[in-house]
Scaffold this motif. Sequence first.
Motif, mmCIF file in Angstrom:
data_model
loop_
_atom_site.group_PDB
_atom_site.id
_atom_site.type_symbol
_atom_site.label_atom_id
_atom_site.label_comp_id
_atom_site.label_asym_id
_atom_site.label_seq_id
_atom_site.Cartn_x
_atom_site.Cartn_y
_atom_site.Cartn_z
ATOM 1 N N SER A 102 0.782 -1.234 0.000
ATOM 2 C CA SER A 102 0.000 0.000 0.000
ATOM 3 C C SER A 102 0.814 1.284 0.000
ATOM 4 C CB SER A 102 -0.915 0.025 1.225
ATOM 5 O OG SER A 102 -1.777 -1.084 1.216
ATOM 6 N N ILE A 103 2.086 1.223 0.354
ATOM 7 C CA ILE A 103 2.895 2.442 0.438
ATOM 8 C C ILE A 103 4.014 2.430 -0.600
ATOM 9 C CG2 ILE A 103 4.441 3.805 1.909
ATOM 10 C CD1 ILE A 103 2.814 2.809 4.324
ATOM 11 N N TRP A 127 -0.881 12.797 -5.763
ATOM 12 C CA TRP A 127 -1.755 11.625 -5.725
ATOM 13 C C TRP A 127 -1.133 10.498 -4.892
ATOM 14 C CZ3 TRP A 127 -1.896 6.564 -7.583
ATOM 15 C CH2 TRP A 127 -3.164 5.979 -7.604
ATOM 16 N N LYS A 129 1.137 10.806 -2.605
ATOM 17 C CA LYS A 129 1.283 11.327 -1.241
ATOM 18 C C LYS A 129 0.013 11.064 -0.431
ATOM 19 C CE LYS A 129 2.168 15.752 1.061
ATOM 20 N NZ LYS A 129 2.527 17.154 0.831
ATOM 21 N N ARG A 130 -1.132 11.269 -1.038
ATOM 22 C CA ARG A 130 -2.410 11.043 -0.352
ATOM 23 C C ARG A 130 -2.549 9.578 0.055
ATOM 24 N NH1 ARG A 130 -7.589 9.458 -2.030
ATOM 25 N NH2 ARG A 130 -9.250 10.312 -0.722
ATOM 26 N N HIS A 131 -2.232 8.678 -0.869
ATOM 27 C CA HIS A 131 -2.391 7.246 -0.601
ATOM 28 C C HIS A 131 -1.307 6.706 0.334
ATOM 29 C CE1 HIS A 131 -5.829 6.772 -3.182
ATOM 30 N NE2 HIS A 131 -5.235 7.602 -4.021
ATOM 31 N N GLY A 133 -0.019 8.467 2.719
ATOM 32 C CA GLY A 133 -0.505 8.923 4.024
ATOM 33 C C GLY A 133 -1.558 7.981 4.602
ATOM 34 N N LYS A 134 -2.451 7.477 3.751
ATOM 35 C CA LYS A 134 -3.459 6.512 4.207
ATOM 36 C C LYS A 134 -2.788 5.239 4.720
ATOM 37 C CE LYS A 134 -7.132 5.781 1.703
ATOM 38 N NZ LYS A 134 -8.001 5.573 0.524
ATOM 39 N N GLY A 135 -1.739 4.797 4.032
ATOM 40 C CA GLY A 135 -1.003 3.609 4.479
ATOM 41 C C GLY A 135 -0.352 3.816 5.830
ATOM 42 N N SER A 137 -1.346 5.930 8.113
ATOM 43 C CA SER A 137 -2.421 5.988 9.118
ATOM 44 C C SER A 137 -2.830 4.588 9.545
ATOM 45 C CB SER A 137 -3.627 6.747 8.564
ATOM 46 O OG SER A 137 -3.318 8.109 8.401
ATOM 47 N N ALA A 138 -2.902 3.671 8.585
ATOM 48 C CA ALA A 138 -3.227 2.274 8.907
ATOM 49 C C ALA A 138 -2.131 1.654 9.775
ATOM 50 C CB ALA A 138 -3.414 1.465 7.621
ATOM 51 N N LYS A 141 -2.449 2.752 13.420
ATOM 52 C CA LYS A 141 -3.478 1.999 14.144
ATOM 53 C C LYS A 141 -2.984 0.603 14.506
ATOM 54 C CE LYS A 141 -7.234 4.480 11.951
ATOM 55 N NZ LYS A 141 -8.245 4.443 10.897
#
Length: 190
Positions: A102-103, A127, A129-131, A133-135, A137-138, A141
């Motif tokens: 994912s990253i 584009w 960078k956004r994804h 960042g989501k990785g 964040s996961a 968690k």
Amino acid sequence: MSGEGAEKTKLKLYSYFRSSCSCRVRIALNLKGLKYEYIAVNLLKGEQFSPEFTKLNPLGYVPVLVDGDIYLEEKYPQKPLLPSDLQKRAINYQAANIVSSSIQPLQNLGILKYIGEKVGQDEMHEWPKRHIGKGFSALEKLLKDYAGKYATGDEVYLADLFLAPQIHAAFKRFNLNMMGLPANATEGKC
């Protein structure tokens, strides 16, 4: 360039200095104290597509570690890359999977070039960078209940090998603000 160690086997690492995947292998080899021959493969010049290199890896990706048909962890068990605790081992596998699926792929030169051609040069870094960042964040968690000095405790393990190069790239190449992610908020150095 080679790692330090008493091992007599001559490992060969085909690598690109900016490759986060190659960085993971360099970290592992150095943690284990293994000597290796560093063979530079210039991705910008397309050396990964040469007939000699594609014999080693038909996909034309780095890194390639040459030492026969072995698995690094099993052949060189010193300084284990996985914890003995099964739950922490599973968390290390999960973290490595998030990074590798994912990253990291969004940071590949081929992907960035494709985004620039199909979506536009302005989106070539925004584009991904956004994804990315989501990785992260996961990962935050996932690691919040396990993090110590390192991602899953106070020893360097597989998750750290995957995280360090990606954190470095997130800061240096994508200017990603990770200050809200305390488990990931150290700058990786390769």
